[in-house]
Design a protein around this motif. Structure first.
Motif, PDB file in Angstrom:
ATOM      1  N   GLY A 116       0.973  -1.242  -0.087  1.00 45.18           N
ATOM      2  CA  GLY A 116      -0.115  -0.052  -0.019  1.00 45.18           C
ATOM      3  C   GLY A 116       0.944   1.356  -0.041  1.00 45.18           C
TER       4      GLY A 116
ATOM      5  N   ASN B 203      -7.579  -2.054   3.052  1.00 42.00           N
ATOM      6  CA  ASN B 203      -7.429  -0.891   2.611  1.00 42.00           C
ATOM      7  C   ASN B 203      -7.573  -0.644   0.982  1.00 42.00           C
TER       8      ASN B 203
ATOM      9  N   GLY C 197      -7.067   7.517   2.774  1.00 40.56           N
ATOM     10  CA  GLY C 197      -6.399   6.106   2.542  1.00 40.56           C
ATOM     11  C   GLY C 197      -5.321   5.945   3.634  1.00 40.56           C
ATOM     12  N   GLU C 198      -4.920   7.073   4.302  1.00 41.41           N
ATOM     13  CA  GLU C 198      -3.987   7.029   5.339  1.00 41.41           C
ATOM     14  C   GLU C 198      -4.515   6.259   6.466  1.00 41.41           C
TER      15      GLU C 198
HETATM   16  C1  LIG Z   1      -2.112  10.367   2.288  1.00 38.16           C
HETATM   17  C2  LIG Z   1      -2.007   8.824   2.371  1.00 38.16           C
HETATM   18  C3  LIG Z   1      -2.986   8.103   1.614  1.00 38.16           C
HETATM   19  C4  LIG Z   1      -2.612   6.710   1.508  1.00 38.16           C
HETATM   20  N1  LIG Z   1      -3.626   6.122   0.752  1.00 38.16           N
HETATM   21  C5  LIG Z   1      -3.699   4.603   0.711  1.00 38.16           C
HETATM   22  C6  LIG Z   1      -4.418   3.778  -0.239  1.00 38.16           C
HETATM   23  O1  LIG Z   1      -5.110   4.470  -0.970  1.00 38.16           O
HETATM   24  N2  LIG Z   1      -4.284   2.379  -0.095  1.00 38.16           N
HETATM   25  C7  LIG Z   1      -3.368   1.709   0.889  1.00 38.16           C
HETATM   26  O2  LIG Z   1      -3.511   0.689   0.624  1.00 38.16           O
HETATM   27  N3  LIG Z   1      -2.701   2.583   1.544  1.00 38.16           N
HETATM   28  C8  LIG Z   1      -2.610   3.834   1.510  1.00 38.16           C
HETATM   29  N4  LIG Z   1      -2.027   4.717   2.411  1.00 38.16           N
HETATM   30  C9  LIG Z   1      -1.111   3.763   3.370  1.00 38.16           C
HETATM   31  C10 LIG Z   1      -1.810   3.371   4.645  1.00 38.16           C
HETATM   32  O3  LIG Z   1      -1.716   4.523   5.501  1.00 38.16           O
HETATM   33  C11 LIG Z   1      -1.095   2.142   5.227  1.00 38.16           C
HETATM   34  O4  LIG Z   1       0.109   2.353   5.402  1.00 38.16           O
HETATM   35  C12 LIG Z   1      -1.466   0.944   4.318  1.00 38.16           C
HETATM   36  O5  LIG Z   1      -2.749   0.579   4.083  1.00 38.16           O
HETATM   37  C13 LIG Z   1      -1.004  -0.514   4.872  1.00 38.16           C
HETATM   38  O6  LIG Z   1      -1.038  -1.336   4.347  1.00 38.16           O
HETATM   39  P1  LIG Z   1       0.115  -2.355   3.668  1.00 38.16           P
HETATM   40  O7  LIG Z   1       1.167  -2.593   4.994  1.00 38.16           O
HETATM   41  O8  LIG Z   1      -0.426  -3.547   3.197  1.00 38.16           O
HETATM   42  O9  LIG Z   1       0.902  -1.711   2.812  1.00 38.16           O
HETATM   43  C14 LIG Z   1      -1.799   5.979   2.295  1.00 38.16           C
HETATM   44  C15 LIG Z   1      -1.188   6.567   3.300  1.00 38.16           C
HETATM   45  C16 LIG Z   1      -1.088   8.016   3.303  1.00 38.16           C
HETATM   46  C17 LIG Z   1      -0.227   8.934   4.130  1.00 38.16           C
END
Ligand SMILES: Cc1cc2nc3c(=O)[nH]c(=O)nc-3n(C[C@H](O)[C@H](O)[C@H](O)COP(=O)(O)O)c2cc1C
Lengths: 611, 128
Positions: free
Chosen positions: A179, A205, A296-297
């Protein structure tokens, strides 16, 4: 239970051909359901409806040439299908067995069509783990997923593994979050498992906010059960009995397929109480996104599920300690979850063999921009950028020069053409000043202005900043103001240093990832294309000839034949001249739309020049 | 409402559906190609195809792929099929009737023995 199941409408094995017709969002928008209707009508007409089955699949990935269809078992790939072409196709290929060449894919710069899907570079160079079922199953039929070893991993995890075993397996596989930040998934699960508390939650997410990115949408559309099975296994490992999928409201098709998948899994008892007669119970809910990028955060996402305004909060505590309703919560991206069943089925060692030292497995990218084969690709970590852009992507259209590729969305950066051999993994991309991010890949050619690109991303993030931190809110608008100035030809010598200074301040003082990463597009373009910024500031010129304020159109007297085509097409009546004599553009009236340039070029004259 | 699934049920569903979906994996133990050019169709290739499809429904023929292709160039000997067992040279059968194809199915596809009397003369006939 009798296995004469309700889920599959095709209980016989009478069919000799399966037409795997793409029903991903892109192909649906180019009328693949209409094509289905006509195919079925024609098959009936030829008496083939009991021999040939039309199957609607998830996104095939080759979105540039939709609607697409693969004929199995031979693997003949057809593209750009039209209603008119169907009767001939049905008679020639499905009745008489002669594949139709003009519907086959012909790579740019070649003139013979390629019949088989696996001989087309776009497909043959991909490695499918997450998308292993794409185009092979109907995503709305759980039985077809089961036929491809679906829910076997769950059975194994529930009956042959302890929660600790599952976590160990994921840790050893080297799987990292897809992500954005690339955090090791097994470790994250372990934190949450060890976090004290009776009630725990897991979240998927699926907010996918990066402009131009659609990996997660396609994964859900083509194989929703893989995501669901991954979540079930994760829930078991962590000790959660309830989960949420947070999905963008703009994804109606993905949402529908997920709802169908959950409904079918529930009917089979794969979601609910005592799954496979074990002590494991799990329920799952879909929550539609609130629409902003910051949703998404993870902390704002959690706030949004709780019904609060989607604003990020300070971490720690991390969600693993205090997440949804203050309970330990594990959140992973769609693609991360979708990797889990294969890892459990095939083992950590198998997974860890794919990829590089610290980046294991594959990554799904959406390949967009100035590229021939726009689409969705899954490649092993460590693959060279060049292979993605040239071999899979088919290179740059119109014989233009490749300039840079932007990865990681608004938090990422631009990688210049000279780094084309860069292996794509978490470490190398970070060293190059970009990030893996969630997998957006935007290709740019020589006509793209790099300052304009930076401006585009900052426009996006300054718009999407929630405004809670002043550094993010003010920093992004200050950056935007300077970039706009530079594009208008009003930049000053010290603006470049100022851009850097504001960028670092914004990075350092913002609370969440949005502010911490939003300056990256500015910093990486300054790093690799400082000279292009300098030309804008010092010479008031745009080398890519894209910034309107910095270019002028005029007509070369020597070349102009006075045909008048430009004058007739000019929407502002800014061009004048006698017939058969050189014409002139009035700079005061010219709006720099480029129509004269285009029409002069089309007529093979080329007298209109941009400077 | 469906009963709850057991792990054994998972296997059953998988086995059953795989009969349908195996075709999509493009790999079977055996492949039968019915030549369906205009000449083949005129000579009765459709009948051969439907006989095969009927047989497929009656018997459990899991990993056999049935496909069609164009004229094989020997129009006078249609209807014609090519049978390909994995790892073996393809064999062409000519002048087929529903009865003959049923026998080929039992003896060659299921039994592994070429039905010499219907096959194109040995030696040069094994095209490819
Ligand atoms: C501004 C912002 C937007 C984000 N948008 C997404 C998103 O659309 N999809 C996503 O999976 N993670 C997004 N993230 C990261 C998530 O905060 C989170 O780290 C993630 O969902 C963790 O999953 P993972 O460890 O499987 O990558 C975003 C982070 C930030 C700071």
């Amino acid at each position: 239970m009798e296995s004469g199941s309700i889920m599959n409408e095709h209980p016989t094995n009478r069919y000799r051909l399966h037409l795997m017709l793409c029903a991903g969002t892109a192909c649906v928008s180019t009328q693949s359901f209409k094509i289905k209707e006509i195919l079925e009508k024609e098959l009936k007409k030829q008496g083939l409806d009991r021999e040939v089955l039309v199957v609607m699949t998830g996104c095939n990935g080759f979105c540039a040439v939709g609607p697409v269809m693969t004929v199995m078992p031979d693997g003949i790939f057809y593209h750009s299908l039209t209603e008119d072409g169907i009767p001939y196709l049905v008679e020639e290929h499905f009745l008489k067995g002669r594949p139709v060449e003009r519907l086959m894919f012909t790579p740019p710069a070649e003139d013979v069509g390629i019949p088989k899907i696996m001989d087309i570079d776009f497909f043959s160079r991909q490695t499918l783990i997450v998308l292993r079922n794409r185009g092979l199953i109907d995503p709305e039929k759980i039985d077809e997923y089961i036929a491809r070893d679906g829910y076997q991993a769950l059975a194994k995890a529930l009956t042959k593994m302890s929660p600790e075993d599952i976590i160990d397996e994921i840790k050893h596989s080297g799987l990292r979050g897809r992500g954005g930040a690339g955090f090791p998934t097994g470790l994250k699960w372990e934190f949450c498992r060890k976090s004290p508390g009776e009630i725990k939650y897991i979240i998927c997410n699926a907010d996918e906010g990066d402009p131009g990115a659609y990996m997660d949408r396609s994964i859900i559309e083509s194989d929703p059960h893989a995501v669901l099975e991954g979540m079930l296994i994760g829930a078991r490992a962590i000790g959660a009995e309830e989960g949420f999928v947070y999905i963008r409201a703009e994804y109606p098709l993905a949402t529908k397929r997920l709802e169908i998948a959950i409904g079918q899994a529930r009917e089979y008892g794969l979601v609910g109480a005592h799954i496979f007669d074990t002590d494991f119970s799990f329920d799952i809910h879909i929550k539609q996104g609130a629409g902003a990028f910051v949703c998404g955060e993870e902390t704002s996402l959690i706030a949004s599920i709780e019904g609060r305004p989607p604003e990020p909060r300070q971490r720690p505590p991390f969600p693993a300690q205090a997440g949804l309703w203050g309970k330990p919560t594990n959140i992973n991206n769609v693609e991360t979850w979708a990797n889990v069943p294969s890892i459990i089925n095939r083992g950590a060692a198998w997974f860890a063999r794919i990829g590089t030292e610290k980046s294991k497995g594959t990554k799904v990218f959406s390949l967009v921009g100035k590229i021939n084969n726009t689409g969705l690709v899954e490649v092993p970590m460590g693959i060279a950028l060049k292979e993605i852009i040239y071999d899979i992507g088919g290179g740059i259209p119109g014989g233009k020069k490749f300039k840079a590729v932007q990865t990681g969305g608004p938090s990422g950066g631009c990688i210049p053409a000279r780094l084309i051999d860069l292996p794509v993994d978490y470490e190398r991309l970070t060293e190059a000043g970009s990030i893996m991010g969630s997998g957006g890949m935007i290709v740019m050619d020589e006509d793209t202005c790099i300052v304009d690109v930076a401006k585009y991303f900052i426009e996006f993030t300054s718009d999407e900043s929630c405004g809670k931190c002043s550094t993010c809110r003010e920093g992004s608008s200050a950056l935007l103001e300077i970039l706009e100035k530079i594009c208008m030809g009003e930049g000053e010598e010290d603006d470049l240093e100022l851009l850097e200074e504001i960028s670092y301040a914004t990075k350092d003082a913002s609370m969440c990832g949005l502010g911490q990463t939003l300056p990256n597009p500015v910093l990486s373009t300054l790093r690799y294309f400082r000279d292009e910024y300098e030309v804008h500031v010092r010479e008031r010129k745009c080398p890519a000839k894209a910034c309107k304020a910095l270019i002028t159109f005029h007509i070369d007297e020597e070349t102009c034949r006075g045909c008048g085509i430009c004058a007739r097409n000019c929407p502002e009546k800014a061009i004048s001249g006698e017939r058969r004599a050189p014409h002139k553009i009035d700079p005061d009236k010219c709006i720099k739309c480029g129509i004269c340039l285009e029409s002069c070029r089309v007529f093979g004259i080329g007298a209109v020049v941009v400077e | 409402m469906m009963g709850k699934l057991s792990i054994q049920d998972l296997e059953k569903i998988s086995q059953r559906v795989r009969k349908t979906t195996l075709l999509r994996e493009g790999a079977g133990r055996a492949k039968i190609t019915v030549h369906m050019g205009t000449c083949g169709i005129a000579a009765g290739a459709r009948k051969i195809m439907s006989t095969l499809l009927d047989e497929f429904e009656k018997r459990t023929l899991e990993d056999v792929i049935l496909t069609s292709s164009g004229c094989a160039g020997l129009c006078s000997r249609e209807p014609m099929v090519t049978v390909e067992l994995q790892g073996e040279t393809p064999v062409k059968y000519v002048d087929l009737t529903p009865k003959k194809i049923s026998r080929i199915l039992s003896e060659h596809i299921l039994g592994g023995r070429v039905v010499e009397e219907y096959a194109l003369a040995k030696g040069s006939e094994r095209l490819y």
